[in-house]
Design a protein around this motif. Structure first.
Motif, mmCIF file in Angstrom:
data_model
loop_
_atom_site.group_PDB
_atom_site.id
_atom_site.type_symbol
_atom_site.label_atom_id
_atom_site.label_comp_id
_atom_site.label_asym_id
_atom_site.label_seq_id
_atom_site.Cartn_x
_atom_site.Cartn_y
_atom_site.Cartn_z
ATOM 1 N N GLU A 155 27.176 10.299 10.464
ATOM 2 C CA GLU A 155 25.798 10.668 10.144
ATOM 3 C C GLU A 155 25.698 11.521 8.886
ATOM 4 O OE1 GLU A 155 26.959 13.190 13.866
ATOM 5 O OE2 GLU A 155 27.365 11.181 13.062
ATOM 6 N N ASP A 156 26.838 11.948 8.328
ATOM 7 C CA ASP A 156 26.830 12.720 7.087
ATOM 8 C C ASP A 156 27.072 11.843 5.861
ATOM 9 O OD1 ASP A 156 26.266 15.182 8.250
ATOM 10 O OD2 ASP A 156 28.375 15.566 8.713
ATOM 11 N N GLY A 192 36.309 4.142 1.252
ATOM 12 C CA GLY A 192 35.928 5.540 1.149
ATOM 13 C C GLY A 192 35.293 6.100 2.412
ATOM 14 N N TRP A 193 34.412 5.336 3.027
ATOM 15 C CA TRP A 193 33.760 5.822 4.254
ATOM 16 C C TRP A 193 34.807 6.086 5.329
ATOM 17 C CZ3 TRP A 193 28.102 5.228 5.122
ATOM 18 C CH2 TRP A 193 27.709 5.658 6.398
ATOM 19 N N TRP A 194 35.751 5.152 5.474
ATOM 20 C CA TRP A 194 36.821 5.297 6.471
ATOM 21 C C TRP A 194 37.650 6.548 6.198
ATOM 22 C CZ3 TRP A 194 42.108 5.534 5.753
ATOM 23 C CH2 TRP A 194 42.902 5.456 6.908
ATOM 24 N N LEU A 195 38.029 6.761 4.930
ATOM 25 C CA LEU A 195 38.876 7.892 4.585
ATOM 26 C C LEU A 195 38.154 9.213 4.832
ATOM 27 C CD1 LEU A 195 41.549 8.932 3.394
ATOM 28 C CD2 LEU A 195 40.492 8.805 1.131
ATOM 29 N N ARG A 250 21.578 0.043 10.326
ATOM 30 C CA ARG A 250 22.336 1.292 10.379
ATOM 31 C C ARG A 250 22.737 1.685 11.804
ATOM 32 N NH1 ARG A 250 19.404 1.898 5.681
ATOM 33 N NH2 ARG A 250 20.407 3.082 3.980
ATOM 34 N N SER A 251 22.081 1.114 12.807
ATOM 35 C CA SER A 251 22.421 1.454 14.190
ATOM 36 C C SER A 251 23.791 0.920 14.590
ATOM 37 C CB SER A 251 21.348 0.916 15.154
ATOM 38 O OG SER A 251 21.424 -0.497 15.276
ATOM 39 N N LEU A 252 24.383 0.046 13.770
ATOM 40 C CA LEU A 252 25.729 -0.474 14.043
ATOM 41 C C LEU A 252 26.810 0.544 13.714
ATOM 42 C CD1 LEU A 252 25.367 -4.064 12.509
ATOM 43 C CD2 LEU A 252 25.487 -3.506 14.952
ATOM 44 N N ILE A 253 26.524 1.432 12.765
ATOM 45 C CA ILE A 253 27.545 2.346 12.236
ATOM 46 C C ILE A 253 27.978 3.355 13.299
ATOM 47 C CG2 ILE A 253 28.027 4.115 10.491
ATOM 48 C CD1 ILE A 253 25.971 2.717 8.680
ATOM 49 N N GLY A 254 29.293 3.476 13.461
ATOM 50 C CA GLY A 254 29.847 4.451 14.394
ATOM 51 C C GLY A 254 29.724 4.055 15.847
ATOM 52 N N ILE A 306 18.112 13.050 -5.221
ATOM 53 C CA ILE A 306 19.313 13.808 -4.886
ATOM 54 C C ILE A 306 19.298 14.124 -3.394
ATOM 55 C CG2 ILE A 306 20.552 15.971 -5.248
ATOM 56 C CD1 ILE A 306 19.443 15.980 -8.096
ATOM 57 N N ASN A 307 20.384 13.814 -2.727
ATOM 58 C CA ASN A 307 20.516 14.135 -1.308
ATOM 59 C C ASN A 307 21.536 15.269 -1.178
ATOM 60 O OD1 ASN A 307 21.238 14.129 1.522
ATOM 61 N ND2 ASN A 307 20.320 12.083 1.659
ATOM 62 N N HIS A 308 21.088 16.426 -0.728
ATOM 63 C CA HIS A 308 21.967 17.583 -0.614
ATOM 64 C C HIS A 308 22.672 17.654 0.736
ATOM 65 C CE1 HIS A 308 20.946 19.531 -4.397
ATOM 66 N NE2 HIS A 308 19.674 19.259 -4.163
ATOM 67 N N GLU A 309 22.374 16.715 1.627
ATOM 68 C CA GLU A 309 22.923 16.752 2.976
ATOM 69 C C GLU A 309 24.000 15.706 3.223
ATOM 70 O OE1 GLU A 309 22.090 19.172 5.087
ATOM 71 O OE2 GLU A 309 20.819 19.945 3.460
ATOM 72 N N LYS A 310 23.960 14.592 2.484
ATOM 73 C CA LYS A 310 24.850 13.477 2.787
ATOM 74 C C LYS A 310 25.599 12.982 1.551
ATOM 75 C CE LYS A 310 22.046 11.638 6.587
ATOM 76 N NZ LYS A 310 21.480 10.407 7.189
ATOM 77 N N ILE A 311 26.799 12.449 1.802
ATOM 78 C CA ILE A 311 27.516 11.678 0.777
ATOM 79 C C ILE A 311 26.835 10.322 0.709
ATOM 80 C CG2 ILE A 311 29.701 10.587 0.179
ATOM 81 C CD1 ILE A 311 31.090 12.842 1.785
#
Length: 218
Positions: A167-168, A155-158, A207-211, A91-96
């Motif tokens: 990063e969330d 979903g990520w875009w929205l 993951r360094s590509l994201i954002g 379970i990750n309580h910090e991120k979607i």
């Protein structure tokens, strides 16, 4: 039943009490379906009219008070979790969390290397992933997204458009996978409604590509 097996693992690992909500369509197998989820508290809703995946989810959320829960786990009825996923779920309580980024080699002209590309309906100024939305978890910290909840590939875009930072959000798997296990093997699940392909790929997400505005090279 894999869904209940996962609930048992979560209960044993985190000492969580859980409720299960099923929002589906009218079926003669309703009683049998309900019995699969014993002994967990079950809310069951059967719809006679087609409403589409996003509306099914929004309708389901309207039946509960989300603040009664620390996190919400979204998936489909025909998803069969594999032992690897059940044994390693956390379970990750910090991120979607989405199960994975989408197929790297998708032929959709609006996708490139698993990212949104040249899509006027989903305008981006930085690298934004196309998601595999078959499994998704949302912690209480980010319940604001429930207002505009989607189980679509965008979903990520929205969520990002509505204030959730890159990063969330993250992926449970480090590899690219088509949502359809008939098209591409997935180590986390298979869809019971269709055959599973033996075709295995293990492309690792950078993951360094994201954002960023880094060049996408497939």
């Amino acid at each position: 039943m894999e869904h209940v097996h996962l609930c048992n693992v979560i209960k044993d690992k985190y000492q969580y009490d859980m409720d299960i909500l099923i929002n589906t369509y009218d079926t003669k197998y309703e009683n049998e379906l309900k019995s699969w989820y014993e002994p967990y508290p079950l809310k069951y809703f059967a719809n006679k009219e087609l409403m589409g995946p996003d509306n099914l989810v929004k309708n389901a959320l309207s039946q509960i008070n989300p603040n009664d829960y620390d996190f919400i786990f979204f998936t489909r009825m025909d998803v069969c979790f594999k032992p690897y996923f059940i044994e390693n779920f956390s379970i990750n309580h910090e991120k979607i969390m989405f199960i994975s980024i989408h197929n790297k080699e998708n032929t959709n002209p609006f996708e490139k290397c698993g990212f949104i590309f040249n899509n006027q309906n989903l305008p981006v100024t930085e690298n934004t992933p196309v998601v595999n939305p078959i499994i998704m978890t949302v912690p209480k910290k980010h319940y604001a997204v429930l207002e505009y909840m989607t189980v679509d590939h965008g979903g990520w875009w929205l969520f990002n458009k509505n204030g959730i930072k890159h990063e969330d959000m993250d992926f449970i798997l480090d590899t690219y996978h088509d949502a359809d296990s008939f098209k591409e093997y997935n180590p986390a699940y298979y869809l019971s409604s269709r055959p599973e392909t033996p075709f295995i790929k293990d492309d690792i997400l950078d993951r360094s590509l994201i954002g960023t505005n880094k060049e996408l090279v497939c």
